[in-house]
Design a protein around this motif. Structure first.
Motif, PDB file in Angstrom:
ATOM      1  N   LEU A 389      18.903  -6.389   4.877  1.00 43.03           N
ATOM      2  CA  LEU A 389      19.103  -4.953   4.676  1.00 43.03           C
ATOM      3  C   LEU A 389      18.092  -4.366   3.696  1.00 43.03           C
ATOM      4  O   LEU A 389      17.512  -3.304   3.960  1.00 43.03           O
ATOM      5  CB  LEU A 389      20.532  -4.704   4.178  1.00 43.03           C
ATOM      6  CG  LEU A 389      21.651  -4.987   5.182  1.00 43.03           C
ATOM      7  CD1 LEU A 389      23.010  -4.741   4.540  1.00 43.03           C
ATOM      8  CD2 LEU A 389      21.495  -4.141   6.442  1.00 43.03           C
ATOM      9  N   LEU A 390      17.862  -5.033   2.567  1.00 49.70           N
ATOM     10  CA  LEU A 390      16.930  -4.493   1.594  1.00 49.70           C
ATOM     11  C   LEU A 390      15.505  -4.483   2.140  1.00 49.70           C
ATOM     12  O   LEU A 390      14.765  -3.510   1.955  1.00 49.70           O
ATOM     13  CB  LEU A 390      16.991  -5.294   0.292  1.00 49.70           C
ATOM     14  CG  LEU A 390      16.053  -4.821  -0.825  1.00 49.70           C
ATOM     15  CD1 LEU A 390      16.264  -3.347  -1.152  1.00 49.70           C
ATOM     16  CD2 LEU A 390      16.228  -5.674  -2.075  1.00 49.70           C
ATOM     17  N   SER A 391      15.104  -5.537   2.829  1.00 51.28           N
ATOM     18  CA  SER A 391      13.749  -5.554   3.397  1.00 51.28           C
ATOM     19  C   SER A 391      13.613  -4.524   4.507  1.00 51.28           C
ATOM     20  O   SER A 391      12.527  -3.952   4.697  1.00 51.28           O
ATOM     21  CB  SER A 391      13.402  -6.957   3.905  1.00 51.28           C
ATOM     22  OG  SER A 391      14.282  -7.371   4.936  1.00 51.28           O
ATOM     23  N   TYR A 392      14.683  -4.253   5.223  1.00 55.41           N
ATOM     24  CA  TYR A 392      14.637  -3.210   6.256  1.00 55.41           C
ATOM     25  C   TYR A 392      14.411  -1.840   5.627  1.00 55.41           C
ATOM     26  O   TYR A 392      13.611  -1.032   6.124  1.00 55.41           O
ATOM     27  CB  TYR A 392      15.936  -3.211   7.062  1.00 55.41           C
ATOM     28  CG  TYR A 392      15.960  -2.179   8.173  1.00 55.41           C
ATOM     29  CD1 TYR A 392      15.303  -2.417   9.377  1.00 55.41           C
ATOM     30  CD2 TYR A 392      16.640  -0.974   8.013  1.00 55.41           C
ATOM     31  CE1 TYR A 392      15.323  -1.470  10.392  1.00 55.41           C
ATOM     32  CE2 TYR A 392      16.659  -0.032   9.023  1.00 55.41           C
ATOM     33  CZ  TYR A 392      16.000  -0.285  10.211  1.00 55.41           C
ATOM     34  OH  TYR A 392      16.022   0.660  11.207  1.00 55.41           O
ATOM     35  N   VAL A 393      15.091  -1.571   4.514  1.00 56.42           N
ATOM     36  CA  VAL A 393      14.897  -0.295   3.819  1.00 56.42           C
ATOM     37  C   VAL A 393      13.453  -0.186   3.302  1.00 56.42           C
ATOM     38  O   VAL A 393      12.809   0.867   3.448  1.00 56.42           O
ATOM     39  CB  VAL A 393      15.901  -0.159   2.653  1.00 56.42           C
ATOM     40  CG1 VAL A 393      15.572   1.062   1.791  1.00 56.42           C
ATOM     41  CG2 VAL A 393      17.324  -0.061   3.189  1.00 56.42           C
ATOM     42  N   LEU A 394      12.952  -1.258   2.712  1.00 52.75           N
ATOM     43  CA  LEU A 394      11.565  -1.241   2.233  1.00 52.75           C
ATOM     44  C   LEU A 394      10.589  -1.026   3.390  1.00 52.75           C
ATOM     45  O   LEU A 394       9.591  -0.305   3.249  1.00 52.75           O
ATOM     46  CB  LEU A 394      11.250  -2.552   1.513  1.00 52.75           C
ATOM     47  CG  LEU A 394      11.966  -2.791   0.185  1.00 52.75           C
ATOM     48  CD1 LEU A 394      11.692  -4.207  -0.320  1.00 52.75           C
ATOM     49  CD2 LEU A 394      11.558  -1.765  -0.853  1.00 52.75           C
ATOM     50  N   LYS A 395      10.886  -1.623   4.509  1.00 52.31           N
ATOM     51  CA  LYS A 395      10.036  -1.446   5.700  1.00 52.31           C
ATOM     52  C   LYS A 395      10.043   0.005   6.157  1.00 52.31           C
ATOM     53  O   LYS A 395       8.987   0.562   6.518  1.00 52.31           O
ATOM     54  CB  LYS A 395      10.539  -2.369   6.815  1.00 52.31           C
ATOM     55  CG  LYS A 395       9.744  -2.282   8.110  1.00 52.31           C
ATOM     56  CD  LYS A 395      10.337  -3.236   9.147  1.00 52.31           C
ATOM     57  CE  LYS A 395       9.590  -3.147  10.478  1.00 52.31           C
ATOM     58  NZ  LYS A 395      10.183  -4.074  11.486  1.00 52.31           N
ATOM     59  N   MET A 396      11.194   0.629   6.136  1.00 46.79           N
ATOM     60  CA  MET A 396      11.300   2.027   6.567  1.00 46.79           C
ATOM     61  C   MET A 396      10.475   2.942   5.670  1.00 46.79           C
ATOM     62  O   MET A 396       9.940   3.957   6.125  1.00 46.79           O
ATOM     63  CB  MET A 396      12.765   2.470   6.558  1.00 46.79           C
ATOM     64  CG  MET A 396      13.634   1.760   7.583  1.00 46.79           C
ATOM     65  SD  MET A 396      13.133   2.097   9.292  1.00 46.79           S
ATOM     66  CE  MET A 396      13.550   3.840   9.416  1.00 46.79           C
ATOM     67  N   PHE A 397      10.346   2.613   4.404  1.00 45.60           N
ATOM     68  CA  PHE A 397       9.583   3.434   3.467  1.00 45.60           C
ATOM     69  C   PHE A 397       8.139   2.957   3.304  1.00 45.60           C
ATOM     70  O   PHE A 397       7.417   3.452   2.438  1.00 45.60           O
ATOM     71  CB  PHE A 397      10.280   3.449   2.100  1.00 45.60           C
ATOM     72  CG  PHE A 397      11.492   4.335   2.055  1.00 45.60           C
ATOM     73  CD1 PHE A 397      11.372   5.695   1.776  1.00 45.60           C
ATOM     74  CD2 PHE A 397      12.755   3.818   2.312  1.00 45.60           C
ATOM     75  CE1 PHE A 397      12.491   6.521   1.726  1.00 45.60           C
ATOM     76  CE2 PHE A 397      13.872   4.634   2.268  1.00 45.60           C
ATOM     77  CZ  PHE A 397      13.749   5.989   1.984  1.00 45.60           C
ATOM     78  N   GLY A 398       7.724   2.006   4.120  1.00 44.22           N
ATOM     79  CA  GLY A 398       6.346   1.525   4.071  1.00 44.22           C
ATOM     80  C   GLY A 398       6.017   0.696   2.844  1.00 44.22           C
ATOM     81  O   GLY A 398       4.838   0.594   2.474  1.00 44.22           O
ATOM     82  N   LEU A 399       7.024   0.076   2.231  1.00 48.52           N
ATOM     83  CA  LEU A 399       6.807  -0.683   1.000  1.00 48.52           C
ATOM     84  C   LEU A 399       6.837  -2.188   1.202  1.00 48.52           C
ATOM     85  O   LEU A 399       6.661  -2.947   0.246  1.00 48.52           O
ATOM     86  CB  LEU A 399       7.877  -0.304  -0.036  1.00 48.52           C
ATOM     87  CG  LEU A 399       7.869   1.144  -0.526  1.00 48.52           C
ATOM     88  CD1 LEU A 399       9.078   1.395  -1.422  1.00 48.52           C
ATOM     89  CD2 LEU A 399       6.578   1.429  -1.268  1.00 48.52           C
ATOM     90  N   LEU A 400       7.045  -2.633   2.455  1.00 44.97           N
ATOM     91  CA  LEU A 400       7.237  -4.059   2.676  1.00 44.97           C
ATOM     92  C   LEU A 400       5.931  -4.780   2.973  1.00 44.97           C
ATOM     93  O   LEU A 400       5.649  -5.835   2.400  1.00 44.97           O
ATOM     94  CB  LEU A 400       8.224  -4.293   3.821  1.00 44.97           C
ATOM     95  CG  LEU A 400       8.598  -5.746   4.101  1.00 44.97           C
ATOM     96  CD1 LEU A 400       9.285  -6.372   2.893  1.00 44.97           C
ATOM     97  CD2 LEU A 400       9.508  -5.845   5.336  1.00 44.97           C
ATOM     98  N   ARG A 401       5.122  -4.214   3.853  1.00 41.91           N
ATOM     99  CA  ARG A 401       3.953  -4.936   4.344  1.00 41.91           C
ATOM    100  C   ARG A 401       2.684  -4.114   4.144  1.00 41.91           C
ATOM    101  O   ARG A 401       2.699  -2.889   4.277  1.00 41.91           O
ATOM    102  CB  ARG A 401       4.135  -5.267   5.826  1.00 41.91           C
ATOM    103  CG  ARG A 401       2.993  -6.067   6.419  1.00 41.91           C
ATOM    104  CD  ARG A 401       3.351  -6.641   7.762  1.00 41.91           C
ATOM    105  NE  ARG A 401       2.227  -7.403   8.303  1.00 41.91           N
ATOM    106  CZ  ARG A 401       2.341  -8.407   9.139  1.00 41.91           C
ATOM    107  NH1 ARG A 401       3.544  -8.798   9.550  1.00 41.91           N
ATOM    108  NH2 ARG A 401       1.266  -9.054   9.582  1.00 41.91           N
TER     109      ARG A 401
END
Length: 438
Positions: A389-401
């Motif tokens: 869930l947390l990585s999904y939220v970061l992905k949605m905001f462009g902060l993961l990759r």
């Protein structure tokens, strides 16, 4: 005479307290070797263009987790052994309490906080290797802090606490923290990897897998051996010194001798098993970690020959589970941490249910296979769900990759920005179809 006896008893009590304090001080110091090891093996497992970025995020996770665990983590451990019901004992973990600072009458809180902080940093380092070469340093740091200061320690409160509900209700026995540290961190990592996606060039259109070898295998092997050394501090921190004897975290009796026998036999069993099935130096040394984790839940009760066999079995089949994760499900786990730590921890818990069934706990039912399996499921879900869930939220905001261009150019220049080997010509690929940038 009475006064002399009282003075002698007071002196003996103080000596016992100081001995305990010194023991955990050096356990904590030795655990730092785990992080030096993760730093080396992770940088070695990265291609040259990503080496410093891989190491830097390990160092940042360590630095951020120290204050995060002070302000939040220790309070969580003390507050939630019964589940999500708040315990009054949590007051001792509030940063402004008298226990959370220099106090001549309290020689335990600070040293236990220090050891638990190093456990927390270990969970972040477990995740760190799997996500190399494409994760943003900022996104990783957020994930690491949440995993280390909230998620794993909630599991520790539930199952690695003398009053934890997994023990008092289900009879969980996990003296070496295979479940609350390794299973939770490994499954948290799996959730992150699903959202993070594979490295550019890892998979072909037909689904076949390309090998993306790190630039320095000797560095990785040395790093893994440092982790093995640091495990003696980690496992030492899992034992309570009372002055009269040694106790597990569950207040059951044990000895350092039992831990020494079974830790060494576990290391050897895992190494031999992994070497026989892979003939790969990296997996041989990863097998040492598999072995320690596989035997960790029952270090206090196993006969050494049994610890060897349990760890040998883990060393044989866990690399095969990694192949399933990477090749069948196309999850790019760069160093196999999901299998080594996540599945290794689950195997360790199940093995304790098989071979230590009936062993009595101080509180709650005896050790059982059902209780161990149920606890493993709790740890797995507690790790996977927040990680996903947390990585999904970061992905949605462009902060993961990082972006594709940054990944191809190398994270050292894109995220650090410094080259690890400025005077060397060390391309990550040479004329390879998997490297559009080079």
């Amino acid at each position: 005479m009475t006064a002399k006896l009282e003075a002698l008893e007071k002196s003996l009590s103080m000596a016992t307290t100081i001995n305990a304090e010194v023991f955990y001080w050096w356990c904590t110091a030795l655990m730092v070797a785990i992080h030096a090891g993760f730093l080396a093996y992770e940088m070695g497992a990265s291609r040259a263009k990503n080496a410093l970025a891989s190491g830097l995020k390990n160092l940042l996770a360590f630095a951020f987790l120290v204050p995060a665990f002070y302000y939040v983590g220790w309070w969580i451990y003390l507050s939630f052994p019964a589940g999500l019901t708040l315990s009054e004992a949590g007051a001792a973990g509030i940063p402004w309490s008298t226990s959370m600072g220099p106090n001549l009458t309290d020689q335990a809180s600070g040293i236990f906080y220090a050891a638990f902080t190093l456990f927390a940093a270990t969970t972040a380092s477990i995740m760190s290797g799997s996500v190399i070469e494409r994760i943003r340093i900022s996104g990783f740091t957020i994930l690491a802090v949440f995993l280390g200061s909230v998620v794993w320690v909630l599991g520790a409160s539930w199952g690695w606490h003398p009053e934890g509900w997994l023990t008092t209700q289900w009879g969980l026995h996990d003296v070496g923290a295979a479940g609350c540290v390794h299973t939770i961190a490994g499954l948290f990592t799996l959730g992150v990897l699903i959202n993070l996606g594979p490295r550019v060039g890892r998979y072909n259109a037909d689904g076949s897998v390309n090998d993306l070898p790190g630039h320095n295998m000797p560095m990785s092997l040395i790093g893994l051996m440092l982790i093995v050394m640091g495990f003696f501090g980690f496992l030492g921190g899992c034992i309570i010194y009372t002055g009269d004897t040694w106790m597990t975290i569950y207040n059951t009796p044990t000895t350092l001798s039992a831990f020494a026998f079974n830790t060494l036999m576990g290391i050897a069993g895992g190494m031999i098993g992994s070497y026989l099935v892979t003939r790969d130096p990296f997996w041989m040394m990863s097998g040492a970690l598999i072995g320690v984790i596989s035997s960790a839940p029952g270090l206090d009760v196993y006969y050494p020959g049994l610890a060897f066999l349990i760890s040998f079995a883990g060393g044989c089949f866990i690399p095969k589970l990694n192949d399933i994760v990477v090749k069948k499900f196309k999850i790019d786990d760069a160093v196999g941490a999901v299998a080594v730590h996540g599945f290794g921890g689950i195997w360790g818990l199940i093995a304790a249910g098989l071979f230590a069934s009936g062993y009595p706990n101080v509180s709650g039912p005896n050790v059982s296979l059902i209780g161990q399996v149920e606890s493993a499921i709790v740890f797995a879900l507690l790790g996977f769900v927040p990680g996903y869930l947390l990585s999904y939220v970061l992905k949605m905001f462009g902060l993961l990759r990082v972006g594709a261009a940054a990944e191809l150019a190398g994270l050292d220049m894109a995220e650090v920005p410094v080259r690890a080997y400025p005077e060397a010509n060390m391309p990550a690929f040479v004329n390879s179809a998997t490297s559009p940038a080079e």
